[in-house]
Scaffold this active site. Structure first.
Site, PDB file in Angstrom:
ATOM      1  N   GLY A  15      78.469  45.668  -9.821  1.00 28.26           N
ATOM      2  CA  GLY A  15      78.006  44.829 -10.933  1.00 28.26           C
ATOM      3  C   GLY A  15      76.487  44.796 -10.989  1.00 28.26           C
ATOM      4  O   GLY A  15      75.889  43.820 -11.454  1.00 28.26           O
ATOM      5  N   VAL A  61      85.387  48.754 -10.532  1.00 29.76           N
ATOM      6  CA  VAL A  61      85.726  48.238  -9.198  1.00 29.76           C
ATOM      7  C   VAL A  61      87.218  47.920  -9.045  1.00 29.76           C
ATOM      8  O   VAL A  61      87.688  47.667  -7.937  1.00 29.76           O
ATOM      9  CB  VAL A  61      84.889  46.989  -8.836  1.00 29.76           C
ATOM     10  CG1 VAL A  61      83.459  47.362  -8.518  1.00 29.76           C
ATOM     11  CG2 VAL A  61      84.965  45.933  -9.920  1.00 29.76           C
ATOM     12  N   SER A 135      81.355  31.721  -6.766  1.00 28.43           N
ATOM     13  CA  SER A 135      80.883  30.739  -7.750  1.00 28.43           C
ATOM     14  C   SER A 135      81.184  29.347  -7.205  1.00 28.43           C
ATOM     15  O   SER A 135      82.138  29.168  -6.439  1.00 28.43           O
ATOM     16  CB  SER A 135      81.649  30.927  -9.064  1.00 28.43           C
ATOM     17  OG  SER A 135      81.399  29.836  -9.936  1.00 28.43           O
ATOM     18  N   TYR A 148      89.576  32.018 -13.376  1.00 29.19           N
ATOM     19  CA  TYR A 148      88.315  32.464 -12.781  1.00 29.19           C
ATOM     20  C   TYR A 148      88.075  31.710 -11.460  1.00 29.19           C
ATOM     21  O   TYR A 148      87.741  32.311 -10.439  1.00 29.19           O
ATOM     22  CB  TYR A 148      87.189  32.193 -13.781  1.00 29.19           C
ATOM     23  CG  TYR A 148      85.783  32.469 -13.311  1.00 29.19           C
ATOM     24  CD1 TYR A 148      85.273  33.762 -13.303  1.00 29.19           C
ATOM     25  CD2 TYR A 148      84.951  31.422 -12.890  1.00 29.19           C
ATOM     26  CE1 TYR A 148      83.969  34.008 -12.889  1.00 29.19           C
ATOM     27  CE2 TYR A 148      83.651  31.662 -12.481  1.00 29.19           C
ATOM     28  CZ  TYR A 148      83.158  32.958 -12.474  1.00 29.19           C
ATOM     29  OH  TYR A 148      81.869  33.196 -12.064  1.00 29.19           O
ATOM     30  N   ALA A 149      88.265  30.387 -11.490  1.00 30.00           N
ATOM     31  CA  ALA A 149      88.060  29.575 -10.288  1.00 30.00           C
ATOM     32  C   ALA A 149      89.043  29.972  -9.189  1.00 30.00           C
ATOM     33  O   ALA A 149      88.677  30.024  -8.004  1.00 30.00           O
ATOM     34  CB  ALA A 149      88.215  28.097 -10.623  1.00 30.00           C
ATOM     35  N   ALA A 150      90.282  30.280  -9.589  1.00 31.44           N
ATOM     36  CA  ALA A 150      91.284  30.714  -8.595  1.00 31.44           C
ATOM     37  C   ALA A 150      90.829  32.005  -7.934  1.00 31.44           C
ATOM     38  O   ALA A 150      90.941  32.176  -6.708  1.00 31.44           O
ATOM     39  CB  ALA A 150      92.637  30.912  -9.271  1.00 31.44           C
ATOM     40  N   ALA A 151      90.304  32.921  -8.736  1.00 28.99           N
ATOM     41  CA  ALA A 151      89.833  34.200  -8.182  1.00 28.99           C
ATOM     42  C   ALA A 151      88.665  33.973  -7.234  1.00 28.99           C
ATOM     43  O   ALA A 151      88.616  34.539  -6.134  1.00 28.99           O
ATOM     44  CB  ALA A 151      89.417  35.136  -9.323  1.00 28.99           C
ATOM     45  N   LYS A 152      87.713  33.130  -7.629  1.00 29.40           N
ATOM     46  CA  LYS A 152      86.517  32.906  -6.805  1.00 29.40           C
ATOM     47  C   LYS A 152      86.882  32.130  -5.527  1.00 29.40           C
ATOM     48  O   LYS A 152      86.303  32.374  -4.462  1.00 29.40           O
ATOM     49  CB  LYS A 152      85.444  32.176  -7.608  1.00 29.40           C
ATOM     50  CG  LYS A 152      84.890  32.991  -8.787  1.00 29.40           C
ATOM     51  CD  LYS A 152      84.230  34.292  -8.334  1.00 29.40           C
ATOM     52  CE  LYS A 152      83.416  34.939  -9.444  1.00 29.40           C
ATOM     53  NZ  LYS A 152      82.751  36.170  -8.999  1.00 29.40           N
ATOM     54  N   ILE A 181      73.672  30.140 -13.932  1.00 24.72           N
ATOM     55  CA  ILE A 181      72.517  31.033 -13.833  1.00 24.72           C
ATOM     56  C   ILE A 181      72.331  31.697 -15.198  1.00 24.72           C
ATOM     57  O   ILE A 181      73.313  32.151 -15.805  1.00 24.72           O
ATOM     58  CB  ILE A 181      72.754  32.132 -12.755  1.00 24.72           C
ATOM     59  CG1 ILE A 181      73.186  31.510 -11.414  1.00 24.72           C
ATOM     60  CG2 ILE A 181      71.503  33.006 -12.604  1.00 24.72           C
ATOM     61  CD1 ILE A 181      72.181  30.631 -10.731  1.00 24.72           C
TER      62      ILE A 181
HETATM   63  P1  NAI Z   1      76.759  39.803 -16.031  1.00 26.25           P
HETATM   64  O1  NAI Z   1      77.815  39.873 -17.065  1.00 26.25           O
HETATM   65  O2  NAI Z   1      75.322  39.744 -16.444  1.00 26.25           O
HETATM   66  O3  NAI Z   1      76.935  41.006 -14.985  1.00 26.25           O
HETATM   67  C1  NAI Z   1      78.193  41.349 -14.497  1.00 26.25           C
HETATM   68  C2  NAI Z   1      78.188  42.831 -14.245  1.00 26.25           C
HETATM   69  O4  NAI Z   1      79.481  43.199 -13.728  1.00 26.25           O
HETATM   70  C3  NAI Z   1      77.972  43.655 -15.529  1.00 26.25           C
HETATM   71  O5  NAI Z   1      76.948  44.610 -15.324  1.00 26.25           O
HETATM   72  C4  NAI Z   1      79.312  44.320 -15.764  1.00 26.25           C
HETATM   73  O6  NAI Z   1      79.208  45.598 -16.384  1.00 26.25           O
HETATM   74  C5  NAI Z   1      79.852  44.422 -14.342  1.00 26.25           C
HETATM   75  N1  NAI Z   1      81.294  44.597 -14.328  1.00 26.25           N
HETATM   76  C6  NAI Z   1      82.219  43.896 -15.013  1.00 26.25           C
HETATM   77  N2  NAI Z   1      83.440  44.400 -14.795  1.00 26.25           N
HETATM   78  C7  NAI Z   1      83.274  45.455 -13.952  1.00 26.25           C
HETATM   79  C8  NAI Z   1      84.156  46.391 -13.361  1.00 26.25           C
HETATM   80  N3  NAI Z   1      85.481  46.357 -13.612  1.00 26.25           N
HETATM   81  N4  NAI Z   1      83.658  47.342 -12.555  1.00 26.25           N
HETATM   82  C9  NAI Z   1      82.323  47.390 -12.312  1.00 26.25           C
HETATM   83  N5  NAI Z   1      81.436  46.544 -12.841  1.00 26.25           N
HETATM   84  C10 NAI Z   1      81.907  45.582 -13.656  1.00 26.25           C
HETATM   85  O7  NAI Z   1      77.139  38.535 -15.126  1.00 26.25           O
HETATM   86  P2  NAI Z   1      76.300  37.671 -14.069  1.00 26.25           P
HETATM   87  O8  NAI Z   1      76.128  36.334 -14.640  1.00 26.25           O
HETATM   88  O9  NAI Z   1      75.141  38.417 -13.562  1.00 26.25           O
HETATM   89  O10 NAI Z   1      77.400  37.527 -12.915  1.00 26.25           O
HETATM   90  C11 NAI Z   1      77.327  38.217 -11.687  1.00 26.25           C
HETATM   91  C12 NAI Z   1      78.288  37.559 -10.712  1.00 26.25           C
HETATM   92  O11 NAI Z   1      77.875  36.197 -10.513  1.00 26.25           O
HETATM   93  C13 NAI Z   1      79.736  37.516 -11.199  1.00 26.25           C
HETATM   94  O12 NAI Z   1      80.609  37.775 -10.118  1.00 26.25           O
HETATM   95  C14 NAI Z   1      79.891  36.083 -11.684  1.00 26.25           C
HETATM   96  O13 NAI Z   1      81.216  35.655 -11.624  1.00 26.25           O
HETATM   97  C15 NAI Z   1      78.992  35.349 -10.708  1.00 26.25           C
HETATM   98  N6  NAI Z   1      78.543  34.056 -11.195  1.00 26.25           N
HETATM   99  C16 NAI Z   1      77.710  33.951 -12.290  1.00 26.25           C
HETATM  100  C17 NAI Z   1      77.305  32.707 -12.728  1.00 26.25           C
HETATM  101  C18 NAI Z   1      76.390  32.512 -13.909  1.00 26.25           C
HETATM  102  O14 NAI Z   1      76.144  31.373 -14.299  1.00 26.25           O
HETATM  103  N7  NAI Z   1      75.840  33.557 -14.484  1.00 26.25           N
HETATM  104  C19 NAI Z   1      77.771  31.478 -12.062  1.00 26.25           C
HETATM  105  C20 NAI Z   1      78.614  31.701 -10.933  1.00 26.25           C
HETATM  106  C21 NAI Z   1      78.982  32.955 -10.529  1.00 26.25           C
END
Ligand code: NAI
Length: 246
Positions: A15, A61, A135, A148-152, A181
Site C-alpha cells: 500500500g 496483496v 486502526s 473494517y473494524a473486525a478486520a483491523k 489521518i
Molecule cells: P490510501 O487509500 O491513501 O492508501 C491505501 C493504499 O493501499 C493505496 O495506495 C491502494 O492502492 C493500496 N491498496 C488497496 N488495495 C490494495 C491491494 N489489494 N493490493 C495492494 N495495494 C492495495 O489509504 P491510507 O489512509 O493511507 O491508509 C493506509 C492504511 O492506514 C490502511 O491500512 C488504513 O486502513 C489505515 N488507516 C488509515 C486511517 C486514516 O484515517 N487515513 C485511519 C486508520 C487506519
C-alpha cells in the site's frame, strides 16, 4: 541478512503508493533502508519509488501466489510493513457478503499472505521487524465501519500471535493504530459518511485535529528499526489520544 548494523536492511511496504504508505516508503528510504514499494497502483508506486530511490512493484496483496512471487523476486526482507487497506462507511445491515470479503481480504488476509511469505527467511536470519498498520477501529470498534473494524481487530490479534511465536528468534511484530489521518482514504470515508463525520472524528481525539501521514510514518520507522528490538506484541496508537485507555 542476520547481523551487522552497517549492512543495508531490506523493507517491503504494501500500500506504499498513497497516503500513509507513501510517507512510510519515503521515511524508510530516507533512513537508509532498501525499500520495495508494492501497491495495486503500479504506476503511482513507480513514480514514488523513482522519487525516493526505492524499487516498485505492482501487487494485489490478496493474491497469495503473486505475493510469494514478489517476495521471491525482491527478498529476502528484514522489514515488512503491511499498510494496504480499504475502508467503506456503511452500517452493517446495509453491507453484503461481497463487501465483507473485500474488506476482510484487503485488510486482514493480505497480512497473512505477506507474513507467510517473508517469515521463513526472517527466521533463518534470526532477525525481522514486522509492522502492521491497523486502526484504532480495531480496538474501539467503529460506527459505520463494523467489518473494517473486525478486520483491523484481527490484524491486532494476529500480530500479537506472530510476536509470541517468534519472540526468541530475533523477530518483532507490532501494530501501529492510526486515528483519523488526512489521506485519500479518509477523504473518501468523509464523502460516504457526510460532513458531520469529520467533526465526529476530530472530536474523538484529544488533539482535536487530523493526524498526518508523516506522524504515522515516524512511529512505523521506530518499530522497524534495529533500536526497537525489545518492543514486540505492542499496539502503538498514533491517533491524537483517541485510543487513550484502550
Ligand atoms: P490510501 O487509500 O491513501 O492508501 C491505501 C493504499 O493501499 C493505496 O495506495 C491502494 O492502492 C493500496 N491498496 C488497496 N488495495 C490494495 C491491494 N489489494 N493490493 C495492494 N495495494 C492495495 O489509504 P491510507 O489512509 O493511507 O491508509 C493506509 C492504511 O492506514 C490502511 O491500512 C488504513 O486502513 C489505515 N488507516 C488509515 C486511517 C486514516 O484515517 N487515513 C485511519 C486508520 C487506519
Amino acid at each position: 541478512m542476520a547481523g551487522g548494523a552497517s549492512a543495508q536492511r531490506r523493507a517491503l511496504v504494501t500500500g506504499g503508493a498513497s497516503g500513509i504508505g507513501a510517507a512510510i516508503v519515503r521515511r524508510l528510504a530516507a533512513d537508509g533502508l532498501a525499500v520495495v514499494c508494492a501497491d495495486l497502483q503500479g504506476e503511482a508506486a513507480r513514480r514514488l519509488a523513482d522519487e525516493c530511490g526505492a524499487d516498485a512493484v505492482q501487487l494485489d496483496v490478496c493474491d497469495y501466489e503473486r505475493v510469494h512471487a514478489v517476495v521471491q523476486q525482491f527478498g529476502p526482507f528484514d522489514v515488512l510493513v503491511n499498510c494496504a487497506g480499504v475502508d467503506q462507511h456503511e452500517f452493517f445491515t446495509r453491507t453484503t457478503p461481497q463487501d465483507w470479503r473485500r474488506l476482510l481480504g484487503v485488510n486482514l488476509e493480505s497480512v497473512l499472505n505477506t507474513t507467510h511469505a517473508v517469515l521463513p527467511a526472517m527466521q533463518q536470519a534470526g532477525y525481522g521487524r514486522i509492522v502492521n498498520v491497523a486502526s484504532e477501529a480495531g480496538r474501539l470498534g467503529s460506527r459505520g465501519g463494523s467489518v473494517y473494524a473486525a478486520a483491523k481487530g484481527g490484524v491486532i490479534a494476529f500480530t500479537r500471535s506472530i510476536a509470541r511465536e517468534n519472540g526468541r528468534k530475533g523477530i518483532t511484530a507490532n501494530v501501529v493504530a492510526p486515528g483519523p489521518i488526512d489521506t485519500p482514504l479518509l477523504r473518501q470515508a468523509v464523502q460516504q459518511g457526510g460532513g458531520k463525520l469529520m467533526d465526529a472524528m476530530t472530536g474523538a481525539t484529544l488533539a482535536g485535529r487530523l493526524g498526518t501521514s508523516d506522524e504515522v510514518a515516524a512511529a512505523v520507522a521506530f518499530l522497524a528499526s534495529e533500536a526497537a528490538g525489545y518492543v514486540t506484541g505492542e499496539v502503538l496508537g498514533v491517533s491524537g489520544g483517541m485510543g487513550c485507555g484502550a
